[in-house]
Design an enzyme around this catalytic site. Structure first.
Site, PDB file in Angstrom:
ATOM      1  CB  SER A  80       6.934  -6.087  32.034  1.00 48.02           C
ATOM      2  OG  SER A  80       8.089  -6.641  31.475  1.00 48.02           O
TER       3      SER A  80
ATOM      4  CE1 TYR B 151       5.782 -10.694  35.912  1.00 46.92           C
ATOM      5  CE2 TYR B 151       7.190 -10.584  33.976  1.00 46.92           C
ATOM      6  CZ  TYR B 151       6.662  -9.989  35.108  1.00 46.92           C
ATOM      7  OH  TYR B 151       7.001  -8.692  35.414  1.00 46.92           O
TER       8      TYR B 151
ATOM      9  CE  LYS C  75       3.775  -7.615  35.638  1.00 43.13           C
ATOM     10  NZ  LYS C  75       3.309  -6.977  36.870  1.00 43.13           N
TER      11      LYS C  75
HETATM   12  P1  NAD Z   1       9.107  -8.250  44.062  1.00 42.05           P
HETATM   13  O1  NAD Z   1       8.763  -9.694  44.024  1.00 42.05           O
HETATM   14  O2  NAD Z   1      10.319  -7.845  44.815  1.00 42.05           O
HETATM   15  O3  NAD Z   1       7.862  -7.400  44.596  1.00 42.05           O
HETATM   16  C1  NAD Z   1       6.530  -7.817  44.422  1.00 42.05           C
HETATM   17  C2  NAD Z   1       5.874  -7.765  45.787  1.00 42.05           C
HETATM   18  O4  NAD Z   1       4.512  -8.159  45.673  1.00 42.05           O
HETATM   19  C3  NAD Z   1       6.533  -8.705  46.794  1.00 42.05           C
HETATM   20  O5  NAD Z   1       6.811  -7.987  47.985  1.00 42.05           O
HETATM   21  C4  NAD Z   1       5.490  -9.788  47.017  1.00 42.05           C
HETATM   22  O6  NAD Z   1       5.560 -10.336  48.323  1.00 42.05           O
HETATM   23  C5  NAD Z   1       4.210  -9.020  46.769  1.00 42.05           C
HETATM   24  N1  NAD Z   1       3.071  -9.842  46.358  1.00 42.05           N
HETATM   25  C6  NAD Z   1       3.022 -10.818  45.415  1.00 42.05           C
HETATM   26  N2  NAD Z   1       1.787 -11.326  45.339  1.00 42.05           N
HETATM   27  C7  NAD Z   1       1.013 -10.657  46.229  1.00 42.05           C
HETATM   28  C8  NAD Z   1      -0.344 -10.736  46.626  1.00 42.05           C
HETATM   29  N3  NAD Z   1      -1.175 -11.629  46.079  1.00 42.05           N
HETATM   30  N4  NAD Z   1      -0.792  -9.892  47.570  1.00 42.05           N
HETATM   31  C9  NAD Z   1       0.035  -8.998  48.154  1.00 42.05           C
HETATM   32  N5  NAD Z   1       1.342  -8.884  47.849  1.00 42.05           N
HETATM   33  C10 NAD Z   1       1.829  -9.708  46.889  1.00 42.05           C
HETATM   34  O7  NAD Z   1       9.213  -7.754  42.538  1.00 42.05           O
HETATM   35  P2  NAD Z   1       9.679  -6.341  41.953  1.00 42.05           P
HETATM   36  O8  NAD Z   1      10.886  -6.589  41.130  1.00 42.05           O
HETATM   37  O9  NAD Z   1       9.705  -5.314  43.003  1.00 42.05           O
HETATM   38  O10 NAD Z   1       8.474  -6.082  40.942  1.00 42.05           O
HETATM   39  C11 NAD Z   1       7.380  -5.253  41.282  1.00 42.05           C
HETATM   40  C12 NAD Z   1       6.399  -5.251  40.126  1.00 42.05           C
HETATM   41  O11 NAD Z   1       7.059  -4.800  38.943  1.00 42.05           O
HETATM   42  C13 NAD Z   1       5.841  -6.637  39.808  1.00 42.05           C
HETATM   43  O12 NAD Z   1       4.486  -6.503  39.436  1.00 42.05           O
HETATM   44  C14 NAD Z   1       6.681  -7.064  38.624  1.00 42.05           C
HETATM   45  O13 NAD Z   1       6.012  -7.984  37.813  1.00 42.05           O
HETATM   46  C15 NAD Z   1       6.891  -5.747  37.900  1.00 42.05           C
HETATM   47  N6  NAD Z   1       8.082  -5.742  37.037  1.00 42.05           N
HETATM   48  C16 NAD Z   1       9.298  -6.104  37.561  1.00 42.05           C
HETATM   49  C17 NAD Z   1      10.409  -6.145  36.720  1.00 42.05           C
HETATM   50  C18 NAD Z   1      11.748  -6.570  37.254  1.00 42.05           C
HETATM   51  O14 NAD Z   1      12.622  -6.931  36.454  1.00 42.05           O
HETATM   52  N7  NAD Z   1      12.004  -6.521  38.565  1.00 42.05           N
HETATM   53  C19 NAD Z   1      10.296  -5.789  35.371  1.00 42.05           C
HETATM   54  C20 NAD Z   1       9.053  -5.419  34.879  1.00 42.05           C
HETATM   55  C21 NAD Z   1       7.943  -5.387  35.735  1.00 42.05           C
HETATM   56  N1  UFG Z   2      21.485 -13.375  31.237  1.00 39.49           N
HETATM   57  C1  UFG Z   2      22.634 -14.135  31.214  1.00 39.49           C
HETATM   58  N2  UFG Z   2      22.906 -14.910  32.308  1.00 39.49           N
HETATM   59  C2  UFG Z   2      22.102 -14.955  33.404  1.00 39.49           C
HETATM   60  C3  UFG Z   2      20.932 -14.163  33.416  1.00 39.49           C
HETATM   61  C4  UFG Z   2      20.640 -13.387  32.305  1.00 39.49           C
HETATM   62  O1  UFG Z   2      23.380 -14.120  30.244  1.00 39.49           O
HETATM   63  O2  UFG Z   2      22.408 -15.693  34.359  1.00 39.49           O
HETATM   64  C5  UFG Z   2      21.182 -12.489  30.080  1.00 39.49           C
HETATM   65  C6  UFG Z   2      19.868 -12.793  29.396  1.00 39.49           C
HETATM   66  O3  UFG Z   2      20.045 -13.769  28.400  1.00 39.49           O
HETATM   67  C7  UFG Z   2      19.509 -11.413  28.842  1.00 39.49           C
HETATM   68  C8  UFG Z   2      20.082 -10.447  29.875  1.00 39.49           C
HETATM   69  O4  UFG Z   2      21.070 -11.188  30.584  1.00 39.49           O
HETATM   70  O5  UFG Z   2      20.167 -11.188  27.619  1.00 39.49           O
HETATM   71  C9  UFG Z   2      19.055  -9.928  30.870  1.00 39.49           C
HETATM   72  O6  UFG Z   2      18.378 -11.030  31.471  1.00 39.49           O
HETATM   73  P1  UFG Z   2      17.437 -10.853  32.750  1.00 39.49           P
HETATM   74  O7  UFG Z   2      16.957 -12.203  33.122  1.00 39.49           O
HETATM   75  O8  UFG Z   2      18.152 -10.066  33.780  1.00 39.49           O
HETATM   76  O9  UFG Z   2      16.268  -9.927  32.214  1.00 39.49           O
HETATM   77  P2  UFG Z   2      15.241 -10.164  31.003  1.00 39.49           P
HETATM   78  O10 UFG Z   2      15.450  -9.056  30.037  1.00 39.49           O
HETATM   79  O11 UFG Z   2      15.290 -11.520  30.481  1.00 39.49           O
HETATM   80  O12 UFG Z   2      13.853 -10.050  31.766  1.00 39.49           O
HETATM   81  C10 UFG Z   2      13.535  -8.931  32.585  1.00 39.49           C
HETATM   82  C11 UFG Z   2      12.591  -9.344  33.707  1.00 39.49           C
HETATM   83  C12 UFG Z   2      11.270  -9.766  33.145  1.00 39.49           C
HETATM   84  C13 UFG Z   2      10.713  -8.716  32.266  1.00 39.49           C
HETATM   85  C14 UFG Z   2      11.724  -8.342  31.208  1.00 39.49           C
HETATM   86  C15 UFG Z   2      11.257  -7.185  30.368  1.00 39.49           C
HETATM   87  O13 UFG Z   2      13.139 -10.429  34.418  1.00 39.49           O
HETATM   88  O14 UFG Z   2      10.376  -9.928  34.216  1.00 39.49           O
HETATM   89  O15 UFG Z   2      12.957  -7.950  31.832  1.00 39.49           O
HETATM   90  O16 UFG Z   2      10.899  -6.137  31.206  1.00 39.49           O
HETATM   91  F1  UFG Z   2       9.595  -9.166  31.673  1.00 39.49           F
END
Ligand code: NAD
Ligand code: UFG
Length: 338
Positions: free
Chosen positions: A124, A149, A153
């Site tokens: 991330s 969290y 990472k």
């Molecule tokens: P998500 O929660 O939709 O997908 C994660 C999946 O992993 C889910 O299906 C969950 O059931 C499964 N899971 C969790 N723990 C597990 C375990 N112990 N064993 C098997 N399965 C398990 O989230 P996503 O948005 O698809 O994110 C996927 C990956 O990308 C995650 O590692 C997340 O941290 C990373 N990531 C997401 C974002 C974001 O904003 N969505 C940003 C940066 C990184």
């Molecule tokens: N925001 C609002 N209102 C809301 C939600 C978010 O104003 O209800 C704003 C936040 O303050 C930020 C922007 O929208 O400025 C984006 O917020 P998100 O929560 O959508 O995303 P973040 O950038 O905070 O975090 C995301 C993922 C994290 C990851 C990070 C960097 O949720 O898991 O991006 O990759 F770590």
């Protein structure tokens, strides 16, 4: 010859399954459905017209993992499985370290036993912390994460880096995602957060569908053009395609490589609201409230390495993502629980 996709029923995982299948790859999915539904895998099959096994398996269950590796010829693991809610991680740090770090260690042991030494890992942009100037580049110093969290990472990146130093047969791709939004254009798969969404786009979509009254904009006194937080919002289908490029590269080059997956463009909260309104013709009521603790002012990627080395870049706009998010939300107001 198959790619094992952990967390393949989740938001990014399910979209990556589609792109892997469309690219002609065989896949095997494992997920414990902690934050997803097996229905997502059925929908992936319906979108692609292709079949694949999906198995209920926790990445902390070494015995079950060993059985999966024994049952299929796996070349590489695309590792999405993890818990991802920033706020929840502050309340349940042990669960987050256990699931994300402990789970990854167990997965690595099972991979080692099976002789599989290629991993694509979901990292991330959060690992860049709050001190680096934008755009964030892969060789910048990382650290300074503000929640458990994010620290999981960081720890996993360190573990995988050390592993590649110790054993030159390993091939690891650390993919630093920026802010994934959007959904598959079919409207059949998308983001289905449990409870009230924490992230901006699913919150906007739930306001649009009438489940939530108004959006709270967290602060308009940031050092940005309109005062609201700036992020690099990447369409999840573009992000998913990035995994196909990264996987092909990791299967041909050994060592640990890091890639930012983003658009390279910064978009403010107000910009994203406007993009959603103009793409879908729906007004999003909002109110400005104080900053959310832990948020930084600006985050966007330098995407030149992914373009130059992987040959990958994003193709979709923020408007495309807003249209596709809305298409998913309005057709699936309760996610996969319809
Ligand atoms: P998500 O929660 O939709 O997908 C994660 C999946 O992993 C889910 O299906 C969950 O059931 C499964 N899971 C969790 N723990 C597990 C375990 N112990 N064993 C098997 N399965 C398990 O989230 P996503 O948005 O698809 O994110 C996927 C990956 O990308 C995650 O590692 C997340 O941290 C990373 N990531 C997401 C974002 C974001 O904003 N969505 C940003 C940066 C990184
Ligand atoms: N925001 C609002 N209102 C809301 C939600 C978010 O104003 O209800 C704003 C936040 O303050 C930020 C922007 O929208 O400025 C984006 O917020 P998100 O929560 O959508 O995303 P973040 O950038 O905070 O975090 C995301 C993922 C994290 C990851 C990070 C960097 O949720 O898991 O991006 O990759 F770590």
């Amino acid at each position: 010859m198959a790619i094992l996709i952990t967390g393949g029923a989740g938001f990014i995982g399910s979209h990556t399954c589609v792109e892997m299948l469309e690219a002609g790859k065989e896949i095997v999915v494992i997920d414990n459905y902690a934050n997803s539904s097996p229905k997502a895998c059925e929908r992936v099959k319906a979108i692609t017209g292709k079949d694949f096994p999906y198995i209920e398996c926790d990445i902390r269950d070494e015995e079950k993992l060993n059985k999966v590796f024994a049952s299929y010829k796996i070349d590489a693991v695309v590792h999405f499985a993890g818990l991802k809610a920033v706020g929840e991680s502050c309340v349940k740090p042990v669960e987050y370290y256990d699931n994300n770090v402990g789970g990854t260690l167990t997965l690595l042991k099972a991979m080692k036993s099976a002789g599989v030494k290629t991993m694509i890992f979901s990292s991330s942009a959060t690992v860049y912390g709050g001190e680096n100037p934008v755009p964030f580049k892969e060789d910048m110093k990382i650290g300074g994460t503000t929640n458990p969290y994010g620290t999981t990472k960081l720890f996993i990146e360190n573990i995988l880096t050390d592993l590649c130093k110790a054993d030159k047969d390993w091939s690891v791709s650390l993919l630093r995602y920026f802010n994934p939004i959007g959904a598959h254009e079919s409207g059949m798969i998308g983001e289905a957060p449990n409870g009230t969404p924490n992230n901006l786009m699913p919150y906007i979509a739930q306001v649009a569908v009438g489940k939530l009254k108004q959006l709270s904009v967290y602060g308009n006194d940031y050092n940005t053009p309109d005062g609201t937080g700036v992020r690099d919002y990447i369409h999840v289908v573009d992000l998913a395609k990035g995994h196909v490029f990264a996987c092909n590269r990791a299967l041909s080059v050994k060592g640990c490589e890091i890639y930012n997956l983003g658009t390279g463009r910064g978009v403010s909260v107000l910009d994203l609201i406007k993009a959603f309104e103009s793409a879908n013709g729906i007004k999003i009521p909002y109110v400005v409230v104080p900053r959310r603790p832990g948020d930084i002012d600006v985050s966007y990627a330098d995407v030149s390495k992914a373009l130059n080395v992987l040959g990958w870049k994003t193709e979709k706009s923020a408007e495309d993502a807003c249209r596709d998010s809305w298409n998913w939300q309005k057709n699936n107001p309760n996610g996969y629980d319809n």
